[in-house]
Design a protein around this motif. Structure first.
Motif, mmCIF file in Angstrom:
data_model
loop_
_atom_site.group_PDB
_atom_site.id
_atom_site.type_symbol
_atom_site.label_atom_id
_atom_site.label_comp_id
_atom_site.label_asym_id
_atom_site.label_seq_id
_atom_site.Cartn_x
_atom_site.Cartn_y
_atom_site.Cartn_z
ATOM 1 N N SER A 1 10.924 79.019 142.718
ATOM 2 C CA SER A 1 10.004 80.131 142.386
ATOM 3 C C SER A 1 9.113 80.280 143.461
ATOM 4 C CB SER A 1 9.517 79.941 140.886
ATOM 5 O OG SER A 1 10.323 79.890 139.814
ATOM 6 N N LEU A 2 8.682 79.281 143.825
ATOM 7 C CA LEU A 2 7.770 79.068 144.977
ATOM 8 C C LEU A 2 8.081 79.977 146.194
ATOM 9 C CD1 LEU A 2 5.550 75.945 146.247
ATOM 10 C CD2 LEU A 2 6.823 77.597 148.016
ATOM 11 N N LEU A 3 9.353 79.918 146.500
ATOM 12 C CA LEU A 3 9.788 80.840 147.758
ATOM 13 C C LEU A 3 9.839 82.127 147.543
ATOM 14 C CD1 LEU A 3 11.076 80.787 150.732
ATOM 15 C CD2 LEU A 3 13.282 80.135 149.705
ATOM 16 N N ASN A 4 10.112 82.602 145.948
ATOM 17 C CA ASN A 4 10.126 84.057 145.775
ATOM 18 C C ASN A 4 8.869 84.618 145.985
ATOM 19 O OD1 ASN A 4 12.965 83.687 145.182
ATOM 20 N ND2 ASN A 4 12.506 83.271 142.884
ATOM 21 N N LYS A 5 7.727 83.853 145.266
ATOM 22 C CA LYS A 5 6.316 84.278 145.378
ATOM 23 C C LYS A 5 6.061 84.360 147.114
ATOM 24 C CE LYS A 5 5.049 82.630 140.810
ATOM 25 N NZ LYS A 5 4.155 81.674 140.235
#
Length: 557
Positions: free
Chosen positions: A457-461
């Motif tokens: 999720s960190l990479l998506n944001k």
């Protein structure tokens, strides 16, 4: 730094004496004159003149009882002065301090360093002091003298300061650089000693001479008066010591600075402090080992930094040639798909290998990719002529002719980026003004078969922020910092829940739901949390274990 450095000597006739002293004099803070009052004259210069006169007059009685071994500069010598053009601080050196109050403090430190406050073996560092008389870092040592009792004389270098914490934190730095000065004095005096012994061996002379109680005092009084200048045959000894002591005060005062921290220190800050402490302790271990092998290259290079007024631990290295400027620039060069694949491997803890002929370009790529991880998770070898295993580094730069082992190229936990030089007009014609885009091609290869488009999720944001051109580079950097802090807090909760408390899989899964790590990309989120758990500082882990054990004792009682 509000401190004072002094060279002390134990005279065989007069006991402990101060030979040379260097102090820092800060410029007075300007105070605006009151309305209607005349502007005062330069009182600082008057005070300085009075201080020097008071010192000279106050030490006049002592000079009458001095021998050559107790004296460094003659009474008529004005001393040495160096001025720091950046801060306006003056570094003054003379045999005694300017102020009478400092004279008594230094005198007491001198007596204690050469009498009662001595480390085992009589040579080495020691710390002592109190709130009233100041705290002292002292390093005692011997200087060879063919005419002295035991063929050596006893000296010490002391640093006196009122800040105990600052002086203790500076222990490794002071020890490393004071040893350089001491070793220089000892090696110079040893050459003079060997020369004198070759001309007239004193051991044989003393054994063959007649001994009687009446003759012994006259022999001793003639041999006791040898100055340090005579022992080293150094014509500019005191000017050299003034330069060394002035640099030491300057560097010791600038290497540690006070910063206002809002809240508890971050994990990155704790890890950096721990690494610096480990490096300094390791360096002290190398230098203190007797009969050990050669010192590591790092300690030798840091020794060469000792003459600069800047101490930045190698932060001033310039990268020559083209380089990456930011995460957005790296994403633009590689392309969104390739950038996501590379960033995914970085966040999962896989080994990232760059292979090419441009060390500066590879180093800049690593500097950019390191910002995706906590400091404790970064283990980098910027550029090497041979392959290094993944347990040693997760960022590895290789020269173009280095082969990749078969077990590495077939591993799903490794990604290889080959940097190839190409013609200017063959690639990216729309942005050919960019040196990185126009001169190089980046080929990414990996044996990983897992999809990288789901998480974490960190990479998506992060990709949402990078693709938004309305956000500047600084805003994206702050966004990444916030994301890292958010996920580092989740790592702390998971570590406490699973490692410290020892909860089962069902409870751990419930904790992941609460942390928001489930759903789309859950597997990648869990892998990220487990990898980042290895980057927690030892300070945090120790504090957590101590708190848990303390709670268990309270419940048992």
């Amino acid at each position: 730094m509000n401190a004072l450095v002094a060279l002390c000597h134990f005279c065989e006739l007069h006991g402990p004496r101060t030979l040379f002293c260097t102090e820092a004099v800060h410029p007075p803070s300007p105070s605006p004159p009151q309305h209607g009052s005349a502007i005062p004259a330069d009182r600082d210069s008057d005070r300085e003149g009075e201080g020097l006169t008071m010192r000279a007059n106050g030490s006049a009685n002592q000079r009458t009882g001095m021998c050559e071994g107790c004296r460094s500069l003659p009474a008529s010598h004005p001393g040495f002065v160096s001025v720091d053009s950046e801060t306006g601080i003056r570094y003054l050196s003379h045999q005694h301090p300017r102020q009478p109050q400092l004279f008594s403090v230094v005198r007491q430190a001198c007596v204690r360093s050469l009498s009662c406050e001595v480390c085992p073996g009589r040579e080495g560092p020691i710390f002592f002091g109190d709130e009233q008389h100041g705290f002292v870092f002292s390093h005692t040592f011997f200087i060879k003298d063919s005419l002295a009792r035991g063929f050596q004389r006893w000296y010490s270098i002391v640093m006196v300061a009122m800040d105990r914490i600052y002086l203790i934190n500076s222990w490794p730095f002071l020890l490393r650089h004071l040893r350089l000065t001491i070793q220089s004095l000892q090696s110079t005096a040893l050459k003079v000693f060997d020369t004198e012994q070759g001309v007239c061996p004193q051991r044989a002379v003393r054994m063959n001479s007649a001994f009687s109680p009446a003759v012994f005092p006259h022999q001793r009084s003639g041999n006791a008066a040898r100055s340090l200048t005579s022992l080293t045959q150094h014509p500019n000894l005191w000017a050299s010591l003034h330069s060394s002591f002035s640099w030491l005060l300057k560097a010791c005062g600038s290497r540690l600075t006070e910063k206002l921290l809002e809240g508890a220190p971050t994990e990155d800050t704790l890890v950096l402090i721990e690494r610096q402490t480990e490096q300094e302790e390791e360096m002290i271990g190398w230098e203190g080992a007797e009969g050990g092998g050669p010192k590591p290259q790092q300690s030798q290079s840091e020794g060469l930094q000792g003459r600069d007024f800047a101490y930045e631990d190698g932060k001033g290295k310039e990268l020559h040639g083209p380089r990456f400027r930011s995460l957005r620039h790296l994403r633009q060069v590689l392309g969104p798909t390739e950038f996501r694949q590379l960033a995914w491997h970085v966040l999962m803890g896989n080994q990232v290998i760059f292979r090419g002929a441009e060390p500066g370009l590879i180093q800049s790529a690593f500097d950019i990719l390191k910002t995706l991880l906590p400091v404790g998770c970064v283990r980098a070898v910027p550029y090497s002529g041979q392959y290094e295993e993944a347990y040693r580094c997760n960022f590895l730069g290789l020269s173009p002719d280095v082969p990749i082992p078969a077990h590495v190229s077939s591993s799903e936990f490794t990604v290889l980026v080959d940097v190839l030089a190409v013609g200017k007009a063959s690639l990216y014609p729309s942005v050919c003004d960019d040196a990185v885009l126009s001169h190089y091609q980046f080929i990414i290869s990996s044996a990983n078969t897992q999809p990288t488009d789901r998480g974490p999720s960190l990479l998506n944001k992060l990709e949402v922020a990078l693709s938004n051109e309305n956000l500047s580079v600084d805003v994206v950097s702050h966004c990444l910092l916030c994301l890292k802090e958010e996920w580092m807090n989740k790592v702390k909760v998971l570590f406490k829940f699973s490692k410290v408390d020892g909860r089962g899989k069902e409870d751990t899964q419930r904790a992941l739901v609460v942390l928001g790590a489930t759903g789309s990309g859950e597997e990648d989120n869990v892998r990220l949390l487990k990898f980042w758990m290895t980057g927690l500082s030892k300070t945090y882990k120790s504090h957590l274990m101590t708190a848990v054990r303390g709670g268990e004792r309270t419940l048992s009682q």
